[in-house]
Design an enzyme around this catalytic site. Sequence first.
Site, PDB file in Angstrom:
ATOM      1  N   GLU A 326      50.805 -65.642  69.745  1.00 14.81           N
ATOM      2  CA  GLU A 326      50.285 -64.291  69.544  1.00 14.81           C
ATOM      3  C   GLU A 326      49.813 -63.684  70.860  1.00 14.81           C
ATOM      4  O   GLU A 326      49.043 -64.311  71.589  1.00 14.81           O
ATOM      5  CB  GLU A 326      49.092 -64.300  68.579  1.00 14.81           C
ATOM      6  CG  GLU A 326      49.444 -64.572  67.142  1.00 14.81           C
ATOM      7  CD  GLU A 326      48.223 -64.505  66.230  1.00 14.81           C
ATOM      8  OE1 GLU A 326      48.423 -64.432  65.015  1.00 14.81           O
ATOM      9  OE2 GLU A 326      47.075 -64.531  66.734  1.00 14.81           O
ATOM     10  N   CYS A 327      50.228 -62.479  71.151  1.00 14.81           N
ATOM     11  CA  CYS A 327      49.732 -61.641  72.242  1.00 14.81           C
ATOM     12  C   CYS A 327      49.708 -62.383  73.584  1.00 14.81           C
ATOM     13  O   CYS A 327      50.721 -62.433  74.267  1.00 14.81           O
ATOM     14  CB  CYS A 327      48.355 -61.071  71.893  1.00 14.81           C
ATOM     15  SG  CYS A 327      47.951 -59.585  72.844  1.00 14.81           S
TER      16      CYS A 327
END
Length: 452
Positions: A326-327
């Site tokens: 994620e991210c």
Amino acid sequence: MCRVFMIAGTHSGAGKTTLSLGIMGVLSKKYNVRPFKVGPDYIDTAYHRYVTRNFSVNLDLFMLGEENLKNLFYKNASRADVSIIEGVMGLYDGIDTTSRGSSAHIAKLVNVPVVLVVDASSMAASVSALIMGYIYYDKDVDIRGVILNKVGSERHYTLLKEVIERDLNIEVFGYLPKDVELELPERHLGLLPVYETENLDKKLEKLYGYIENCIDVEKLMNLTVKPPDFIEKEDRVLKEKKVKIAYAYDEAFNFYYKESLETLEEMGAHLIPFSPLDDERLPEGTEGLYIGGGFPEVFAKRLSENESMLREIKEAVEKGMPVYAECGGLMYLSKGIRDLEGNRYSMVGVYDFEVVMTKKLQRFGYVEAEITMDNVLFKKGERIKGHEFHYSRIEGFSQNASYIVNRPGKEEKWECGFVHKNCLASFVHINLYTYKEGVKRFLDRCSSFGRK
């Protein structure tokens, strides 16, 4: 009865985080304190954990839904001597122009009293009018009292307290004086992370001194509610062999929801932390990877210099190891990160694109996504909810996007959720607690990989 209260502010910057940390820290000297945070924030919850030595739980209505949120709250509150919820933004600030998802909404949903933090600098009798507005805006919000912040002197506090008690039937629990040394440093995503804050212990000790001398914390301990009958659902999967999941955890990667990690464990994962900054190899026997968000851009040089870890992860992905990122994790798996000065740092290189840091905020807020192709977590046609918050954009070819993302109620759409073999990387942060079927799919893939 549960001893529980919410610390909410009149507006962002009123001082609720400072007061929350101070009160949590002081009470943690005598009690088992369970912290909570309204909304999706990762950084404030890390500070909560630092001062209480307990994981903080995010109460985010958009991502969890009402029933999941209430279950998480009462499940965790029932295990503590006292539970303290830090609010978000101003008391009534919610999604768009509504109060939905606001601190006030959550306080009503889980039936907890509110302590309102008021920035009282340069105020006298007007403070009563301000507080009265918050009380009468929604009478169903149980505002039990106030704490006054940025008070000029003891004489100033005495005047304010007299005015409030004269005009309003409400408790004044105390105050904090103006002191710039209490302010926590900020950066582009909010507060500077715990790992990077200089002299944090010194700041906290000074804060604790003010809390003990200027606020009646024992009166706060009298704020109680009767919880509903709560029966914890048993989601634990009993497996003789746990699936070994390595998750990135160091100064660069530490954005994880407590509930996400617990869900993985309950569904059969054996979680093993590792450091992309300092470790040369993945943990022995790793069957899957989870790389959360954080600040890889701040540590890009160190990450790029750990070439053995970059190679190890790239080889694992090419062999088919399941990975969810994620991210910040997406940034790490890209070809490289370019900072604001134009410096380029090589990363893992699973994906053909680079990530470029920008001065302008690229995405911020809640999002929904439709799954357009099967991946290690989701099936085509499913929908998910999450949030994005980043000052970076992708440059170059974006292969195999499996999400079509949009902001709720907005027409703009964009692609994300990039797939390469058994690797899924996205800018969208989600809470795995709400996607247990997806977690099961991920762990099944990891288990299959481990048997090869």
